[in-house]
Write a protein that holds these residues in place. Structure first.
Motif, mmCIF file in Angstrom:
data_model
loop_
_atom_site.group_PDB
_atom_site.id
_atom_site.type_symbol
_atom_site.label_atom_id
_atom_site.label_comp_id
_atom_site.label_asym_id
_atom_site.label_seq_id
_atom_site.Cartn_x
_atom_site.Cartn_y
_atom_site.Cartn_z
ATOM 1 N N PRO A 1 47.289 34.351 35.663
ATOM 2 C CA PRO A 1 46.879 33.882 36.992
ATOM 3 C C PRO A 1 48.031 33.254 37.760
ATOM 4 O O PRO A 1 48.209 33.537 38.955
ATOM 5 C CB PRO A 1 45.806 32.826 36.686
ATOM 6 N N ASP A 2 48.838 32.447 37.085
ATOM 7 C CA ASP A 2 49.960 31.801 37.773
ATOM 8 C C ASP A 2 50.965 32.827 38.283
ATOM 9 O O ASP A 2 51.472 32.714 39.401
ATOM 10 C CB ASP A 2 50.657 30.804 36.836
ATOM 11 N N LEU B 1 50.402 35.854 39.140
ATOM 12 C CA LEU B 1 49.848 36.562 40.297
ATOM 13 C C LEU B 1 49.877 35.696 41.546
ATOM 14 O O LEU B 1 50.253 36.150 42.623
ATOM 15 C CB LEU B 1 48.424 37.016 39.991
ATOM 16 N N LEU B 2 49.484 34.442 41.381
ATOM 17 C CA LEU B 2 49.457 33.562 42.546
ATOM 18 C C LEU B 2 50.860 33.368 43.094
ATOM 19 O O LEU B 2 51.067 33.336 44.302
ATOM 20 C CB LEU B 2 48.840 32.204 42.180
ATOM 21 N N ALA C 1 49.524 36.492 45.791
ATOM 22 C CA ALA C 1 48.212 37.132 45.803
ATOM 23 C C ALA C 1 47.149 36.111 46.192
ATOM 24 O O ALA C 1 47.285 34.929 45.895
ATOM 25 C CB ALA C 1 47.898 37.697 44.426
ATOM 26 N N LYS D 1 43.258 34.657 45.760
ATOM 27 C CA LYS D 1 42.438 34.502 44.555
ATOM 28 C C LYS D 1 41.706 35.798 44.230
ATOM 29 O O LYS D 1 41.615 36.218 43.080
ATOM 30 C CB LYS D 1 41.399 33.404 44.765
ATOM 31 N N GLU E 1 42.487 38.881 45.027
ATOM 32 C CA GLU E 1 43.408 39.890 44.509
ATOM 33 C C GLU E 1 43.800 39.559 43.070
ATOM 34 O O GLU E 1 43.910 40.444 42.219
ATOM 35 C CB GLU E 1 44.656 39.959 45.393
ATOM 36 N N MET E 2 43.968 38.269 42.811
ATOM 37 C CA MET E 2 44.312 37.823 41.467
ATOM 38 C C MET E 2 43.226 38.230 40.478
ATOM 39 O O MET E 2 43.504 38.786 39.410
ATOM 40 C CB MET E 2 44.474 36.304 41.481
ATOM 41 N N ASP F 1 39.083 37.407 50.741
ATOM 42 C CA ASP F 1 39.103 36.331 49.760
ATOM 43 C C ASP F 1 37.958 35.357 50.012
ATOM 44 O O ASP F 1 37.249 34.946 49.097
ATOM 45 C CB ASP F 1 40.443 35.610 49.849
ATOM 46 N N GLU G 1 46.100 24.645 42.621
ATOM 47 C CA GLU G 1 45.064 25.096 41.689
ATOM 48 C C GLU G 1 44.484 23.959 40.868
ATOM 49 O O GLU G 1 43.485 24.110 40.195
ATOM 50 C CB GLU G 1 45.626 26.155 40.744
ATOM 51 N N LEU H 1 52.123 42.143 34.387
ATOM 52 C CA LEU H 1 50.738 42.392 34.770
ATOM 53 C C LEU H 1 50.201 43.548 33.930
ATOM 54 O O LEU H 1 50.973 44.403 33.490
ATOM 55 C CB LEU H 1 50.664 42.748 36.251
#
Lengths: 279, 299, 280
Positions: free
Chosen positions: A166-167, A169-170, A174, A176, A178-179, B9, C85, C126
């Motif tokens: 996740p990190d 991707l962010l 991206a 959320k 898209e992540m 989103d 986050e 990925l």
């Protein structure tokens, strides 16, 4: 003295483990032993013929297909709800949020609700909506039953995912959403495991479809026709006084057991694949 | 482009929030609709009478649930009494004694046991347990028994809840820090002493929670029990009597004869009863188990 | 507290080196730098970063060093707003990136993150092919034409020296690469979103010496066009590649300055102790 006690208890423990293993083997063996003689190709390729319930020609294709229809429909519904929910509690809500633990807690409780209660609730809901016992009713009720199963097992696997992906991707910028789409690819084996578990539970449960799906000797060709299911077909055939019909119940039980065995082992295969795939 | 992404989103976020709220509300919706469906009978009869009367004559408008409640209770109790020792002993064995290979072998065994559908357990029960009781066990104690008894229901149920008990107690055992058992072992205690003094003592609350959870699973189990316990409306006096648990009552009668006054409501009342008990039991034990997990996670 | 003046040493190489120069990578923002004013970060009420003030010079490598737990990584995360986050993190102060406060009210997080290419401690490819890994960033940021995407991917893979190693298997899963290759892939992936800054969070700590050397060479090559900020765990690495050093201890900047000066003539006792290995 100490050593003696140690030994005795070790033996008792091994015995109890062996007994549990033995019971499993016993169950499967019993079903196969009684069902194999009646298990013919007709069983899985033919619909019940005239006089089927008196011991004449036919098979339980109606139940096999009905069960498959119901499970596919309910899977579609429950996936549509489970996947977003699990993504939400794991990647949208903060790690120690009260809301996410509330959701998880309700999932635990939904998971514990007996299938007969779902069946009764489903039936009451159908009366309320004016739907009679049908494929649709069965799909809806089974979806309620398997939803918490799927959510919980998918959630358990998702929680094991490290924060790295996740990190990464962010930090690429991206959103959320898209992540989450990429993360789902990584979680695919886990999702498959959850789906297989849910199928296993859903396909074998009789109490949910007892009132809601009805029963028929034909294959339903629309959502508001009744649908037969494998567990109910076993149940009804078993209730027959005719011995041939009873034997066919055991043969149907083999079919169901084999399906469950296959599902269970493939679920195991996929989950082992997942844990190898770095968590 | 950027706007579109942000919008997507946002939409996804709100949809998910909606689903999350729906999931929490779903529990409430089930409870409330069962409650309202059960309301007519609760209005017509005294709640206490409903729960404590053994008089079940729907044609005459008598709805006493005691036989069903007691049946459920007895069957579940027997199941727990049988299942608990097996499960705990096996869990201890798997946790502290068994080699890695044995453990790896046993995981699918437990999985399979929990995956087998109730109807298959029912088939197995009628084929093996019922005749066993009728021919071998019961004759030693009573003059005659069909085999379709409280005991048969209890045994079949016991097998069904064993996998649940094993997997939860194993989890509870695993939450005990290894340093603690190592400390005991390094003081010269045998493995069994360590199990007794450290593991069991530390996990007593977890075992109780697991038991409560398994009990609530047993309360709601329908098809397998229905197939082996006789389904006769009576107060069972011994384990060799037939009985009629609540889920079986619903399964056998719901959807039929609904024209009878209050009959549907009575059946819904039993569903509501099951729901309340199960939610309560589940809630308590899940809460306890979560606490245990948390305690060890952050220590 | 360190004065910002002494840290404003401007680097004077603004020229490009021509080799393998990506076409899209052309932006030359003149006023590209990071300026931090009164930055405080709290995590669950613990004061992690204490009143930080500094300016990071453009087009050079700045290494942040300090004992573990001093707040290096936390600091790095404040630069691309990854703390968003975690609600338990409270941030006050200003972080100017290209003269815009990224914690200001109208800032788009996505844009900020796009400006910062992050290279994490462990490579995290990925779950897709090598090609898709690099193509992912440009695609989500709006490059849809196949030709453009292809070109970008090849260029950046060439840039990090991976193209020749993987050209015949770019469509296979990225997880099959060696860990050193994965890290270079992650670098290419980060570069493909056309950042202006590169953040490295102990980016070589999981790698073997040879892969480390390759990554370090890349950083040196990259500083021609990017401002690079690295958190590093080895003083030797900082010595090898850094133009500027920031030494942090317990959430504070103790000393900062050009590399040579920092290592040869440290001003604070604490710095001297750290450099001599009295604590780590």
């Amino acid at each position: 003295m100490k050593q003696l006690e140690e030994k005795i208890f070790k033996i008792i423990m091994i015995c109890s483990a062996m007994i549990i293993l033995g019971v499993l083997v016993y169950i499967i063996a019993t079903v196969f032993y009684r069902g194999l003689p009646a298990l013919t190709l007709d069983m899985i390729t033919k619909l019940p013929g005239g006089g089927f319930y008196l011991g004449k020609e036919g098979g339980v294709l109606n139940a096999i297909v009905g069960s498959i229809y119901i499970i596919i429909g309910s899977l579609a519904i429950s996936m549509f709800i489970s996947v977003p929910l699990v993504m939400y509690i794991n990647f949208y809500l903060p790690a120690k949020s009260v809301f996410s633990s509330l959701i998880r807690f309700s999932l635990d409780i939904l998971f514990g609700i007996p299938s007969i209660v779902y069946g009764a609730f489903g039936f009451a809901l159908m009366i309320f909506l004016g739907v009679r016992a049908s494929l649709l009713g069965g799909i809806l009720t089974v979806a309620m039953l398997i939803m918490p199963i799927m959510m919980r097992s998918f959630d358990e696997i998702t929680r094991l995912l490290s924060r790295e992906l996740p990190d990464a991707l962010l930090s690429l910028g991206a959103t959320k959403y898209e992540m989450v789409k990429v993360i789902l690819r990584q979680l695919m084996p886990g999702l498959v495991t959850a789906i297989l578990l849910a199928i296993g539970r859903g396909i074998g449960d009789a109490a949910t479809v007892l009132f809601t799906a009805g029963y028929t000797d034909n294959i339903p060709n629309s959502l508001n026709q009744p649908a037969a299911t494998l567990p109910l077909s076993i149940f009804f055939q078993l209730g027959s006084p005719v011995e041939e019909v009873q034997n066919r119940a055991y043969a149907s039980a083999i079919i169901l057991t084999v399906i469950i065995l296959i599902l269970s082992f493939s679920a195991r295969y996929f989950s082992s694949k997942f844990s190898k795939n770095k968590i | 482009m950027r706007r579109l992404r942000a919008a997507k989103d946002k939409i996804a976020r709100y949809l998910m929030l909606g689903i999350a709220i729906f999931t929490i509300l779903f529990l409430l919706v089930i409870g409330l609709s069962l409650f309202f469906k059960a309301l007519p009978i609760m209005r017509a009869k005294n709640l206490w009478v409903l729960l404590s009367s053994a008089n079940w004559k729907p044609f005459k408008g008598d709805f006493g649930f005691l036989p069903f409640i007691l049946s459920t209770f007895y069957v579940s109790l027997i199941a727990i009494i049988i299942a608990l020792p097996f499960s705990i002993l096996t869990s201890i064995y798997l946790n502290s004694y068994a080699s890695k290979n044995v453990r790896r072998f046993f995981e699918p065994v437990v999985d399979l046991l929990s995956g087998i559908p109730p109807i298959i357990y029912g088939v197995w029960g009628t084929l093996t347990i019922v005749p066993l009781i009728a021919n071998k066990i019961a004759p030693r104690f009573v003059e005659f028994s069909t085999g379709y008894t409280v005991l048969a229901g209890g045994i079949v149920l016991a097998v069904m809840i064993i996998p649940l008990l094993i997997s939860i107690t194993l989890e509870v055992f695993r939450s005990i820090p290894k340093e603690m058992t190592d400390a005991s072992l390094s003081m010269g205690a045998t493995k069994w002493q360590t199990v007794k003094k450290v593991i069991l003592r530390k996990s007593i609350s977890g075992i109780i929670a697991a038991t409560v959870l398994a009990l609530s699973r047993a309360f709601g189990e329908t098809m397998a029990v229905l197939m082996v316990c006789g389904n006769i409306t009576q107060l069972p006096h011994s384990i060799f009597d037939a009985c009629y648990p609540l889920p079986a009552l619903i399964a056998n009668n719901y959807g039929e004869m609904l024209s009878m006054p209050n009959y549907e409501s009575a059946l819904m009342f039993s569903a509501f009863l099951l729901f309340i008990i199960v939610v309560l039991f589940n809630g308590i034990s899940r809460f306890t188990l979560n606490q245990i997990e948390r305690r060890y996670q952050f220590s | 507290m360190i004065s910002t003046n002494q840290f404003l040493a401007k680097s004077d190489h603004n020229s490009f080196i021509g080799m393998n120069e990506p076409i899209i990578l052309k932006k030359l923002v003149t006023n590209q730098s990071i300026r931090i004013e009164n930055l405080d970060v709290y995590i669950e009420n613990q004061h992690i970063l204490k009143d930080m003030n500094l300016t990071i010079p453009e087009k050079s490598i700045t290494c942040i060093i300090g004992p573990s737990g001093c707040g290096k990584s936390t600091f790095l995360k404040t630069l691309n707003r990854m703390h968003d986050e975690s609600p338990e993190v409270k941030i006050s102060g200003k972080v100017f990136v290209d003269d815009e406060n990224i914690y200001g009210p109208h800032v788009n997080v996505i844009d900020t993150r796009k400006k910062m290419g992050l290279l994490a401690q462990r490579p995290c490819p990925l779950p897709m092919s090598i090609f898709e890994n690099v193509a992912y960033g440009p695609r989500i940021h709006g490059i849809k034409k196949r030709k453009a995407v292809n070109q970008t991917v090849i260029q950046y893979l060439q840039y990090v020296g991976l193209w020749d190693e993987v050209r015949d298997r770019v469509r296979t899963s990225a997880t099959r690469l060696s860990i050193g290759q994965q890290q270079r892939l992650c670098l290419a992936r980060g570069l493909a979103i056309e950042p202006e800054y590169i953040l490295g969070d102990e980016a070589t700590s999981a790698l073997d010496p040879l892969s480390t050397k390759k990554i370090e060479e890349l950083f040196v090559k990259l500083k021609e066009k990017y401002t690079i900020i690295l958190v590093t765990h080895t003083l030797r690495q900082a010595k090898r590649i850094a133009d500027h050093i920031i030494f942090m201890y317990l959430g504070k900047i103790i000393e900062a300055g050009p590399t040579e000066e920092f290592f040869n003539n440290p001003k604070k006792q604490l710095t001297r102790d750290y450099l001599s290995g009295s604590f780590s």
